[in-house]
Scaffold this active site. Structure first.
Site, mmCIF file in Angstrom:
data_model
loop_
_atom_site.group_PDB
_atom_site.id
_atom_site.type_symbol
_atom_site.label_atom_id
_atom_site.label_comp_id
_atom_site.label_asym_id
_atom_site.label_seq_id
_atom_site.Cartn_x
_atom_site.Cartn_y
_atom_site.Cartn_z
ATOM 1 N N MET A 30 0.873 -1.225 0.015
ATOM 2 C CA MET A 30 -0.145 -0.027 -0.129
ATOM 3 C C MET A 30 0.917 1.145 0.112
ATOM 4 S SD MET A 30 -3.474 -1.011 2.115
ATOM 5 C CE MET A 30 -2.516 -0.483 3.734
ATOM 6 N N GLY A 31 2.124 1.058 -0.361
ATOM 7 C CA GLY A 31 3.122 2.315 -0.540
ATOM 8 C C GLY A 31 3.395 2.952 0.702
ATOM 9 N N HIS A 37 8.981 -3.636 3.325
ATOM 10 C CA HIS A 37 8.937 -3.479 2.269
ATOM 11 C C HIS A 37 10.405 -3.986 1.132
ATOM 12 C CE1 HIS A 37 5.726 -0.708 3.012
ATOM 13 N NE2 HIS A 37 5.047 -1.697 2.852
ATOM 14 N N GLY A 149 4.692 -10.625 4.354
ATOM 15 C CA GLY A 149 5.602 -10.179 5.359
ATOM 16 C C GLY A 149 4.888 -11.016 6.659
ATOM 17 N N GLN A 150 5.656 -11.510 7.340
ATOM 18 C CA GLN A 150 5.232 -12.462 8.677
ATOM 19 C C GLN A 150 4.628 -11.287 9.599
ATOM 20 O OE1 GLN A 150 4.746 -15.293 9.559
ATOM 21 N NE2 GLN A 150 4.434 -15.137 11.750
ATOM 22 N N ASP A 152 2.329 -9.199 9.041
ATOM 23 C CA ASP A 152 0.705 -9.446 8.773
ATOM 24 C C ASP A 152 0.529 -11.034 8.677
ATOM 25 O OD1 ASP A 152 0.013 -6.691 8.251
ATOM 26 O OD2 ASP A 152 1.843 -6.827 7.263
ATOM 27 N N GLN A 155 -2.755 -12.321 7.542
ATOM 28 C CA GLN A 155 -3.091 -11.892 6.039
ATOM 29 C C GLN A 155 -2.179 -13.062 5.271
ATOM 30 O OE1 GLN A 155 -2.517 -7.970 4.141
ATOM 31 N NE2 GLN A 155 -0.666 -8.815 3.779
ATOM 32 N N ARG A 189 2.381 3.033 9.410
ATOM 33 C CA ARG A 189 1.690 3.566 10.280
ATOM 34 C C ARG A 189 2.540 4.141 11.529
ATOM 35 N NH1 ARG A 189 -2.625 -0.361 8.896
ATOM 36 N NH2 ARG A 189 -4.417 0.748 8.007
#
Ligand code: AMP
Length: 288
Positions: A30-31, A37, A149-150, A152, A155, A189
């Site tokens: 999501m940038g 990332h 990624g772990q 999340d 997800q 965030r």
């Protein structure tokens, strides 16, 4: 690096270079790119000939009271970083490109994987939205490998389930969580945190570490370990939405710890809703 904004455009770019021996890796984001990332891009570069980075703040996965409008966006910075980090193709679609008028399909991974942890707090529609957008990105890019990624963890489990259930021919690789020097998991965030909140936010990773150490040292009682962690968080001024010890594949609560468990936390620190997790492996010390 070449940038595409349309589905037809990114397919054309990839079809031109895709061959029997060319492998394509996808990193979906999501940038507001950061070192987390970057680690996925590096993994993709190590395995694949072409690395595609998608940049799409998926509006459907945000509940009405969440931070969609304030989510950090800086496409120019992200495009520069992606290029510096060796991304070949940047796919940055508009919302209309991904959700044209009449869009009516949803991919739902049923059961505990979507309903537990984040699903219980953000609502099950969160993972339906994630599953739908990831399925669409996998169909658009048709990568050989996709990297998640772990950080999340839930997800990643939802994505692995849908890829398996729908026989999508993409291998899913889950990469370790990248942390700041003091342990705070990197997150877009984190940009919301004031210096005082940033200092408080380290409580999440500290408490996860401490819980993993307790379990390694013989703690077998999942309920007691979670209760100790919640009071440690409270002492550090953090009130978690949840702090749960669950089965790492099924996400069901574990009361008697006799195999590796996923220890997962979500908490609001100021304006930021942060999540983090560790896998804890029971040791023999102290076991009866
Ligand atoms: P996001 O842009 O937050 O949606 O994240 C895009 C991808 O990067 C997801 O697969 C995340 O799990 C992964 N990711 C985010 N933060 C980290 C981190 N600190 N370490 C490793 N992967 C991460």
């Amino acid at each position: 690096m070449r940038t595409a904004r349309t589905i037809a455009g990114v397919r054309e770019l990839l079809d031109a270079s895709r061959g029997a021996t060319t492998t394509v890796g996808l990193v979906a984001t999501m940038g507001a790119l950061h070192e987390g990332h970057l680690s996925l891009i590096e993994a993709a570069r190590a395995d694949c000939d072409i690395v595609v980075l998608s940049l799409f703040v998926n509006p459907t996965q945000f509940a009405p009271d969440e931070d969609l409008s304030s989510y950090p966006r800086d496409e120019e910075r992200d495009a520069k970083l992606a290029e510096d980090w060796g991304v070949e193709v940047l796919f940055a679609p508009t919302v209309e490109e991904m959700y044209p008028p009449g869009f009516a399909t949803s991919v739902v991974v049923g059961g505990d994987l979507s309903a537990r942890l984040e699903g219980a707090h953000r609502g099950v529609q969160h993972f339906a939205a994630v599953a739908t957008v990831v399925t669409k990105l996998l169909n658009i890019v048709a990568p050989d490998v996709a990297y998640f990624g772990q950080k999340d963890a839930q997800q990643a489990l939802v994505v692995k389930r849908l890829v398996s259930d729908l026989a999508i021919p993409t291998r899913i690789v889950v990469c370790p969580t990248v942390r700041e020097a003091d342990g705070l998991a990197r997150s877009s965030r984190n940009a919301y945190l004031t210096p005082a909140e940033r200092a408080r936010a380290v409580a999440l990773s500290r408490t996860l570490e401490r819980t993993a150490a307790m379990i390694a040292n013989g703690e077998r009682d999942g309920v007691a370990a979670a209760a100790a962690a919640r009071s440690e968080l409270a002492e550090r001024g953090v009130d978690p939405e949840y702090f749960d010890i669950v089965d790492p594949e099924r996400l069901t609560p574990v009361s008697e710890i006799d195999a590796p468990v996923l220890v997962a936390v979500a908490a609001r620190v100021g304006r930021a809703r942060l999540i983090d997790n560790v896998i804890a492996t029971p040791g023999s010390a102290g076991a009866s």
